[in-house]
Scaffold this motif. Sequence first.
Motif, mmCIF file in Angstrom:
data_model
loop_
_atom_site.group_PDB
_atom_site.id
_atom_site.type_symbol
_atom_site.label_atom_id
_atom_site.label_comp_id
_atom_site.label_asym_id
_atom_site.label_seq_id
_atom_site.Cartn_x
_atom_site.Cartn_y
_atom_site.Cartn_z
ATOM 1 N N SER A 114 0.846 -1.220 -0.040
ATOM 2 C CA SER A 114 -0.046 -0.072 -0.126
ATOM 3 C C SER A 114 0.858 1.275 0.230
ATOM 4 C CB SER A 114 -1.018 0.053 1.039
ATOM 5 O OG SER A 114 -0.066 0.233 2.429
ATOM 6 N N GLU A 115 0.484 2.415 -0.490
ATOM 7 C CA GLU A 115 0.948 3.431 -0.684
ATOM 8 C C GLU A 115 1.154 4.147 0.821
ATOM 9 O OE1 GLU A 115 0.927 8.043 -3.071
ATOM 10 O OE2 GLU A 115 -0.698 6.391 -3.302
ATOM 11 N N PHE A 116 2.414 4.645 0.908
ATOM 12 C CA PHE A 116 2.619 5.191 2.459
ATOM 13 C C PHE A 116 2.323 6.322 2.698
ATOM 14 C CE2 PHE A 116 5.290 6.666 5.617
ATOM 15 C CZ PHE A 116 4.998 5.828 6.911
ATOM 16 N N GLU A 117 1.095 6.936 3.558
ATOM 17 C CA GLU A 117 0.681 8.108 3.537
ATOM 18 C C GLU A 117 0.456 8.323 5.188
ATOM 19 O OE1 GLU A 117 -2.573 8.484 1.287
ATOM 20 O OE2 GLU A 117 -1.599 8.940 -0.574
ATOM 21 N N VAL A 118 0.744 9.381 5.803
ATOM 22 C CA VAL A 118 0.482 9.791 7.052
ATOM 23 C C VAL A 118 -0.296 11.141 7.269
ATOM 24 C CG1 VAL A 118 1.529 9.946 9.329
ATOM 25 C CG2 VAL A 118 2.447 8.273 7.954
ATOM 26 N N ALA A 119 -1.380 11.015 7.820
ATOM 27 C CA ALA A 119 -2.128 12.281 8.143
ATOM 28 C C ALA A 119 -1.152 13.317 8.992
ATOM 29 C CB ALA A 119 -3.474 12.222 8.661
ATOM 30 N N GLU B 235 3.541 17.810 11.536
ATOM 31 C CA GLU B 235 3.576 19.049 11.476
ATOM 32 C C GLU B 235 2.457 19.835 12.563
ATOM 33 O OE1 GLU B 235 1.172 19.275 7.806
ATOM 34 O OE2 GLU B 235 3.200 19.400 6.487
ATOM 35 N N SER B 236 2.174 18.954 13.263
ATOM 36 C CA SER B 236 1.390 19.509 14.564
ATOM 37 C C SER B 236 1.417 18.534 15.785
ATOM 38 C CB SER B 236 -0.093 19.640 14.496
ATOM 39 O OG SER B 236 -0.692 18.207 14.058
ATOM 40 N N SER B 237 1.644 19.067 17.100
ATOM 41 C CA SER B 237 1.699 18.238 18.223
ATOM 42 C C SER B 237 0.344 17.348 18.283
ATOM 43 C CB SER B 237 1.858 19.374 19.530
ATOM 44 O OG SER B 237 0.900 20.290 19.544
ATOM 45 N N GLY B 238 0.695 16.712 19.446
ATOM 46 C CA GLY B 238 -0.599 15.622 19.719
ATOM 47 C C GLY B 238 -0.208 14.296 19.134
ATOM 48 N N THR B 239 -1.178 13.409 19.025
ATOM 49 C CA THR B 239 -1.139 12.054 18.604
ATOM 50 C C THR B 239 -1.040 11.841 17.031
ATOM 51 O OG1 THR B 239 -2.469 11.253 20.687
ATOM 52 C CG2 THR B 239 -2.123 9.682 18.644
ATOM 53 N N LEU B 240 0.203 11.158 16.744
ATOM 54 C CA LEU B 240 0.428 10.903 15.358
ATOM 55 C C LEU B 240 0.229 9.512 15.031
ATOM 56 C CD1 LEU B 240 1.565 12.030 12.413
ATOM 57 C CD2 LEU B 240 3.587 11.258 13.363
ATOM 58 N N THR B 241 -0.586 9.235 14.225
ATOM 59 C CA THR B 241 -1.042 7.743 13.876
ATOM 60 C C THR B 241 -0.433 7.376 12.424
ATOM 61 O OG1 THR B 241 -3.180 7.983 15.103
ATOM 62 C CG2 THR B 241 -2.767 6.086 13.742
ATOM 63 N N ILE B 242 0.416 6.598 12.694
ATOM 64 C CA ILE B 242 0.915 5.958 11.092
ATOM 65 C C ILE B 242 0.083 4.527 10.982
ATOM 66 C CG2 ILE B 242 3.131 4.863 10.443
ATOM 67 C CD1 ILE B 242 4.832 6.312 12.138
ATOM 68 N N PRO B 243 -0.503 4.598 9.907
ATOM 69 C CA PRO B 243 -1.743 3.599 9.647
ATOM 70 C C PRO B 243 -1.013 2.252 9.267
ATOM 71 C CG PRO B 243 -1.703 5.036 7.976
ATOM 72 C CD PRO B 243 -0.675 5.656 9.019
ATOM 73 N N GLY B 244 -1.529 1.244 9.558
ATOM 74 C CA GLY B 244 -0.998 -0.200 9.270
ATOM 75 C C GLY B 244 -0.825 -0.088 7.614
ATOM 76 N N GLN B 245 0.260 -0.846 7.243
ATOM 77 C CA GLN B 245 0.334 -0.971 5.810
ATOM 78 C C GLN B 245 0.145 -2.278 5.412
ATOM 79 O OE1 GLN B 245 1.560 1.792 4.366
ATOM 80 N NE2 GLN B 245 1.042 2.558 6.133
ATOM 81 N N ARG B 246 -0.579 -2.546 4.003
ATOM 82 C CA ARG B 246 -1.195 -3.746 3.770
ATOM 83 C C ARG B 246 -0.170 -4.298 2.496
ATOM 84 N NH1 ARG B 246 -5.676 -1.851 2.773
ATOM 85 N NH2 ARG B 246 -5.587 -1.166 0.821
ATOM 86 N N PHE B 247 -0.064 -5.621 2.660
ATOM 87 C CA PHE B 247 0.798 -6.418 1.544
ATOM 88 C C PHE B 247 -0.023 -7.429 0.857
ATOM 89 C CE2 PHE B 247 3.288 -9.926 0.275
ATOM 90 C CZ PHE B 247 4.087 -9.232 -0.575
ATOM 91 N N SER B 248 -0.073 -7.646 -0.313
ATOM 92 C CA SER B 248 -1.109 -8.440 -0.874
ATOM 93 C C SER B 248 -0.281 -8.914 -2.193
ATOM 94 C CB SER B 248 -2.198 -7.681 -1.735
ATOM 95 O OG SER B 248 -2.983 -7.054 -0.644
ATOM 96 N N ALA B 249 -0.363 -10.241 -2.248
ATOM 97 C CA ALA B 249 0.286 -10.959 -3.317
ATOM 98 C C ALA B 249 -0.514 -12.338 -3.508
ATOM 99 C CB ALA B 249 1.799 -11.389 -2.672
ATOM 100 N N ARG B 250 -0.183 -13.078 -4.613
ATOM 101 C CA ARG B 250 -0.622 -14.301 -5.095
ATOM 102 C C ARG B 250 0.152 -15.323 -5.185
ATOM 103 N NH1 ARG B 250 -1.440 -16.769 -10.097
ATOM 104 N NH2 ARG B 250 -3.329 -18.185 -9.944
ATOM 105 N N VAL C 117 -1.779 -6.954 7.393
ATOM 106 C CA VAL C 117 -1.590 -5.812 7.474
ATOM 107 C C VAL C 117 -0.817 -5.621 8.571
ATOM 108 C CG1 VAL C 117 -3.095 -3.515 8.160
ATOM 109 C CG2 VAL C 117 -3.883 -5.402 6.530
ATOM 110 N N SER C 118 0.098 -4.735 8.603
ATOM 111 C CA SER C 118 1.217 -4.238 9.883
ATOM 112 C C SER C 118 0.015 -3.571 10.784
ATOM 113 C CB SER C 118 2.241 -3.585 9.491
ATOM 114 O OG SER C 118 1.856 -2.325 9.113
ATOM 115 N N LYS C 119 0.603 -3.510 12.349
ATOM 116 C CA LYS C 119 -0.259 -2.912 13.189
ATOM 117 C C LYS C 119 0.000 -1.584 13.207
ATOM 118 C CE LYS C 119 0.202 -6.715 16.663
ATOM 119 N NZ LYS C 119 0.769 -7.033 17.846
ATOM 120 N N PRO C 120 -0.986 -0.744 13.430
ATOM 121 C CA PRO C 120 -0.842 0.737 13.370
ATOM 122 C C PRO C 120 -0.137 1.162 14.545
ATOM 123 C CG PRO C 120 -3.243 0.314 13.143
ATOM 124 C CD PRO C 120 -2.429 -0.960 13.554
#
Length: 566
Positions: free
Chosen positions: A172-177, A211-226, A242-245
């Motif tokens: 999955s594409e790595f994005e962090v709010a 970019e701001s203080s507080g809680t920063l959540t790095i979402p779980g990353q998903r890997f798929s394959a056949r 899926v990795s743990k957030p």
Amino acid sequence: MRALIAAAFLLLSQLAAAADLIASVDRKQIGRADPVTLQIVYSDVQAGFLSLLNTDMPDMSQLERDWNIVGRPRISKESSNINGNRTAQTRWEVELLPRRSGEVLIPSLSFKGQYTDPIRIQVKDTQTTQPEKTENFYFEVEVSSGTHYVQEQLLYIERMYYTVNHEDAVLSEFEVANARVQPLMDAKQYLTVVDGQRIGVYERRYALFPESSGTLTIPGQRFSARVTDRFNRFRGSAETIVSKPIELQIQPIPDNYPQAPWIPASRFTLEETFSAPPTEWQVGEPVTRTFTIKATGLSAGQVPPIPMAEVPGVRYYPDQTQDDSSISDQGITTVVTQSVAVVPGNTGDLTLPEIRIPWWNTLENRVEYATLPEHNIQVIAAKASSSPSDSIPELTGSDEADSDKANAAETPQSYLIPLIVSIGFNLLLLAAIIGLYLSRKNQTTVTSTEDTAEAEKASKEETHYLWRELKKAARDNNAQALREMIIRWAASESGQSMTSLAQAEVWLDDFRLSAALAELDATLYSTDDNSAFNGQGIIGLIEKALKAKKEKQNTSRNESVLPELY
């Protein structure tokens, strides 16, 4: 004729009815990280054997709006002949992963004039619908440890291990709010040995800047394959993990940090060089002072300009800043070079005060200072340019006697000829001097005009460069860099000397922009977390304020022009 047309329409309707396109899924309720198998079957009763060689397929680009397509579609074809009726059937299977939760639509797809019915899938919003580790795949994630501060560089390292052959692998594409993400390397694949077993690895590395203080959540990353079967490549099964957030607590700027630009770095050094020794300078002679900043864990936009103290009788002419950021698998290292021409205007003692730049050592969690020493310089008067004067030798007594004898011996005719030659030579010399003077005057005028044009061109180029950097800082929502670039751009655009945001605010003269700049300062220096700072919004307000300012100037200029006499 009508009978032929009716027969043709009847034949076309039969051919259309002979073809059919049907879509189906293996399930209609899935989790956020679960795949769904879409099957599309195209049947053509009138097709012959050659239709099996056709490689066309339905257009699946519409799926990409709400779904990730895992791998390539699997295609199978078959043909039958029953009682003289030839039927060709093509089947496509594709694995889909939802991009969002809720009711997600598989839209109607088309192929050779036929359309499938849309299918609605219910996607549950769950934290983890698959374990972090399966029999064939597992994740390993590392994040910088310790206390984290706003705008500090955090390292994120992700490794996905596999023990089986597979194809159509997708991460999955790595994005962090609320964080700026900088890739440190392209995703790489290699083999390693764990507990004596050879294991394959996919690895990715990123630098995160909260970019701001507080809680920063790095979402779980998903890997798929056949997972493939080495004995039959058409057999296999799709797997997803899926990795743990990860949640990190981001601290605001510490209260004990001084009122200065926020510089969080693991290393920050400041050096300087002079084009002439800082001991004895001459009035009016520029000396280039070059600062070099080396920072680890900062991007170029986070490095503020060197503050230059006002010194009576000294003028500064800054040059364009040069930055060189290097990216490695351990993060970002930036080298910024700032040059300024220092021109002393008075003779006597000149003191360039000490420079102290505070920065936050993220390894030690404390304030430190990068310093440059004070310089005491003796300024002397400029050297006078001495032009060689014509020396006239004095006559001695014997020379005078010899001259008198020679003059007495000269006849009127012998005296007249040298006099005429001398007058002619002097006239030619005078004409040459006048011509040389006029030539130099014209050359000086042309040179002065060219210098003015070059200076204006350089000023415009610098203004355009600063405007681009200002917009870049706004796009990155980098409040510190945006504040510094607004001051530098406003000074270049207006041609005035500006050292504070308040001066730029007064020059732009717009109450809405003033409110936005107040939010900008609140973001940098306030401990509250409810700032409404928006970099892109500030750009729009600056453009409107500048446009209004120019229109006001044009109106004032037109009103000041006197009407022509009748």
